[in-house]
Design an enzyme around this catalytic site. Structure first.
Site, short mmCIF file in Angstrom:
data_model
loop_
_atom_site.label_atom_id
_atom_site.label_comp_id
_atom_site.label_asym_id
_atom_site.label_seq_id
_atom_site.Cartn_x
_atom_site.Cartn_y
_atom_site.Cartn_z
N THR A 249 -2.99 -8.18 0.04
CA THR A 249 -1.21 -7.61 0.53
C THR A 249 -0.92 -8.70 1.25
O THR A 249 -0.80 -9.49 1.54
CB THR A 249 -1.03 -6.04 1.18
N LYS B 287 -5.60 -0.63 15.54
CA LYS B 287 -6.30 0.10 14.50
C LYS B 287 -7.53 1.13 14.90
O LYS B 287 -7.88 1.92 14.32
CB LYS B 287 -6.73 -0.17 13.78
N TYR C 46 -4.00 -6.68 16.50
CA TYR C 46 -4.08 -5.53 15.53
C TYR C 46 -5.17 -4.19 15.21
O TYR C 46 -5.62 -3.52 15.50
CB TYR C 46 -4.21 -6.72 13.77
N ASP D 279 13.00 4.44 11.35
CA ASP D 279 12.35 2.92 11.66
C ASP D 279 11.18 3.30 12.85
O ASP D 279 11.86 4.51 14.08
CB ASP D 279 13.48 2.61 11.99
N ASN E 198 2.05 5.29 6.74
CA ASN E 198 0.99 3.79 6.84
C ASN E 198 2.48 2.77 7.68
O ASN E 198 1.66 1.65 6.98
CB ASN E 198 2.07 4.00 5.31
N LEU F 15 1.25 -1.37 0.06
CA LEU F 15 -0.03 -0.25 -0.43
C LEU F 15 0.91 1.54 -0.35
O LEU F 15 0.63 2.01 -1.01
CB LEU F 15 -1.44 -0.55 1.24
#
Length: 231
Positions: free
Chosen positions: A189, A160, A156, A53, A80, A13
């Site tokens: 992805t 988010k 995860y 990083d 991103n 992405l």
């Protein structure tokens, strides 16, 4: 010329976002942790590479200093970089696992945003796009018809959710900068072994849309390629 810095831009992405924004006339800086992959991506795109990083404070500040010395300003920051975390049963997840996921997905955004704010404030139309996920939406993860409800990923998804809340709070606290959150959707992805039903181009639609807003554009929104996402 619009100067845009993208983290995690060496593949997937991030790379496609860079490609599309370059095509739209942006001067894109490819940010990536791995020097070889980052430089190779930048060379292929015709962009400049800066190592970053997002888990390392010194690396993030060095990247901001590099951009300050070369470009002098940033108009668009695309946060991103992200990780899915371990694919392990929920009862095997540890606090160390959680820290590793949040260190990239959440704390990384805080580090990069703080370091790049002085550069953004030099822009006439400063914009930040945080790449979040519909999997962080309470509405979608509780909708049996939504893809997002099919994958139990505690670390995860919760990270988010935090990204989206961070975005809306930054938008309130820093009204001179437009902050928005972009949901790529279920895109093919590395995150899902390329099992998503959207192409990587479709997955970047919301990111590109929010990265190209004008001075009258929105702030504090959570959007995918179809519009505002319930969360």
């Amino acid at each position: 010329m619009t100067t845009t810095f993208i983290t995690g831009a060496n593949k997937s992405l991030g790379y496609e976002t860079a490609r599309r924004l370059i095509a739209a006339g942006h001067d894109v800086i490819v940010g990536a942790r791995d020097p070889q992959r980052g430089q190779a991506a930048a060379d292929a795109l015709g962009a400049r590479f800066v190592r970053i990083d997002v888990t390392d404070e010194a690396s993030v500040q060095a990247a901001a200093d590099d951009v300050a010395a070369h470009e002098g300003t940033v108009d668009v920051l695309v946060n991103n970089a992200g990780v899915p975390g371990p694919h392990a049963p929920a009862d095997e997840l540890t606090a160390a696992d959680a820290l590793a996921v949040y260190d990239v997905n959440v704390f990384g955004i805080v580090r990069v945003t703080r370091a790049f704010l002085p550069l953004l404030r030099r822009s006439a139309n400063p914009v930040v796009v945080n790449v979040t996920s519909g999997m962080g939406s309470f509405a979608l993860t509780h909708d049996p018809a939504a893809d997002e409800s099919q994958f139990p990923m505690p670390l995860y998804t919760s990270s988010k959710s935090a990204v989206t809340m961070l975005t809306t709070q930054y938008a309130k606290a820093l009204p001179e900068v437009k902050f928005n959150a972009a949901d790529p959707g279920y895109t093919a992805t590395d995150f899902n072994a390329h099992g998503g039903h959207q192409t990587v181009a479709e997955g970047t639609d919301a990111i590109v849309e929010l990265a190209t807003i004008g001075e009258d554009g929105p702030t504090g929104q959570f959007r995918n390629r179809y519009g505002v996402v319930p969360w």
